[in-house]
Write a protein that holds these residues in place. Structure first.
Motif, PDB file in Angstrom:
ATOM      1  N   GLU A 258       0.741  -0.967   0.395  1.00  0.00           N
ATOM      2  CA  GLU A 258       0.064  -0.214   0.347  1.00  0.00           C
ATOM      3  C   GLU A 258       0.793   1.353  -0.026  1.00  0.00           C
ATOM      4  O   GLU A 258       1.669   1.109   0.747  1.00  0.00           O
ATOM      5  N   VAL A 259       0.573   1.961  -0.902  1.00  0.00           N
ATOM      6  CA  VAL A 259       1.478   3.816  -1.219  1.00  0.00           C
ATOM      7  C   VAL A 259       0.594   4.367  -0.872  1.00  0.00           C
ATOM      8  O   VAL A 259      -1.218   4.138  -1.961  1.00  0.00           O
ATOM      9  N   GLN A 260       0.588   5.770  -0.330  1.00  0.00           N
ATOM     10  CA  GLN A 260      -0.124   7.093  -0.644  1.00  0.00           C
ATOM     11  C   GLN A 260      -0.169   7.470  -1.409  1.00  0.00           C
ATOM     12  O   GLN A 260       1.644   7.842  -2.161  1.00  0.00           O
ATOM     13  N   ILE A 261      -0.846   7.978  -2.275  1.00  0.00           N
ATOM     14  CA  ILE A 261      -0.618   9.146  -3.715  1.00  0.00           C
ATOM     15  C   ILE A 261      -0.595  10.182  -3.356  1.00  0.00           C
ATOM     16  O   ILE A 261      -1.797  11.066  -2.527  1.00  0.00           O
ATOM     17  N   GLN A 262      -0.317  11.826  -3.592  1.00  0.00           N
ATOM     18  CA  GLN A 262       0.026  13.132  -3.213  1.00  0.00           C
ATOM     19  C   GLN A 262      -0.637  13.595  -4.400  1.00  0.00           C
ATOM     20  O   GLN A 262      -0.245  13.846  -5.058  1.00  0.00           O
ATOM     21  N   ILE A 263      -1.541  14.497  -4.152  1.00  0.00           N
ATOM     22  CA  ILE A 263      -2.266  15.124  -4.822  1.00  0.00           C
ATOM     23  C   ILE A 263      -2.193  16.594  -4.802  1.00  0.00           C
ATOM     24  O   ILE A 263      -2.381  16.756  -3.853  1.00  0.00           O
ATOM     25  N   ALA A 264      -1.085  17.144  -6.328  1.00  0.00           N
ATOM     26  CA  ALA A 264      -0.945  18.557  -5.755  1.00  0.00           C
ATOM     27  C   ALA A 264      -1.644  19.543  -7.146  1.00  0.00           C
ATOM     28  O   ALA A 264      -2.415  18.714  -7.481  1.00  0.00           O
ATOM     29  N   PHE A 265      -1.676  20.212  -6.139  1.00  0.00           N
ATOM     30  CA  PHE A 265      -2.922  22.038  -7.242  1.00  0.00           C
ATOM     31  C   PHE A 265      -2.752  22.684  -6.916  1.00  0.00           C
ATOM     32  O   PHE A 265      -1.334  23.546  -6.177  1.00  0.00           O
ATOM     33  N   ARG A 266      -2.946  23.659  -8.142  1.00  0.00           N
ATOM     34  CA  ARG A 266      -2.007  25.024  -8.385  1.00  0.00           C
ATOM     35  C   ARG A 266      -3.117  25.577  -8.639  1.00  0.00           C
ATOM     36  O   ARG A 266      -3.647  26.121  -9.572  1.00  0.00           O
ATOM     37  N   PRO A 267      -3.276  26.624  -7.836  1.00  0.00           N
ATOM     38  CA  PRO A 267      -4.347  27.804  -7.876  1.00  0.00           C
ATOM     39  C   PRO A 267      -4.862  28.251  -9.072  1.00  0.00           C
ATOM     40  O   PRO A 267      -5.612  28.771  -9.536  1.00  0.00           O
ATOM     41  N   ALA A 268      -3.373  28.813  -9.605  1.00  0.00           N
ATOM     42  CA  ALA A 268      -2.770  30.055 -10.763  1.00  0.00           C
ATOM     43  C   ALA A 268      -4.349  29.498 -11.918  1.00  0.00           C
ATOM     44  O   ALA A 268      -4.850  30.289 -12.262  1.00  0.00           O
ATOM     45  N   ASP A 269      -4.414  27.694 -12.017  1.00  0.00           N
ATOM     46  CA  ASP A 269      -5.141  27.655 -13.446  1.00  0.00           C
ATOM     47  C   ASP A 269      -5.901  26.416 -12.631  1.00  0.00           C
ATOM     48  O   ASP A 269      -6.008  25.888 -13.364  1.00  0.00           O
TER      49      ASP A 269
END
Length: 60
Positions: A8-19
């Protein structure tokens, strides 16, 4: 998520607010100051949401 070896691995989701772009976080995105590297931190009890918003507004 499970790997092909059933680890089991955790995926990290990143977010760019500019777009309003979401990406699976990798080393390059982690170094990019425009991205919120791990969006799960937004739901953490230890985060000061006002400080977080002030930090993020620089990139909008």
């Amino acid at each position: 998520m499970l790997t092909k070896d059933f680890k089991e691995v955790q995926i990290q989701i990143a977010f760019r607010p500019a777009d309003a772009k979401f990406e699976v976080a990798d080393a390059a995105i982690q170094r990019d100051p425009e991205y919120i590297f791990n969006t799960s931190q937004l739901w953490s009890d230890s985060i000061d949401i006002f400080e977080f918003v002030d930090h993020t507004k620089r990139y909008l």
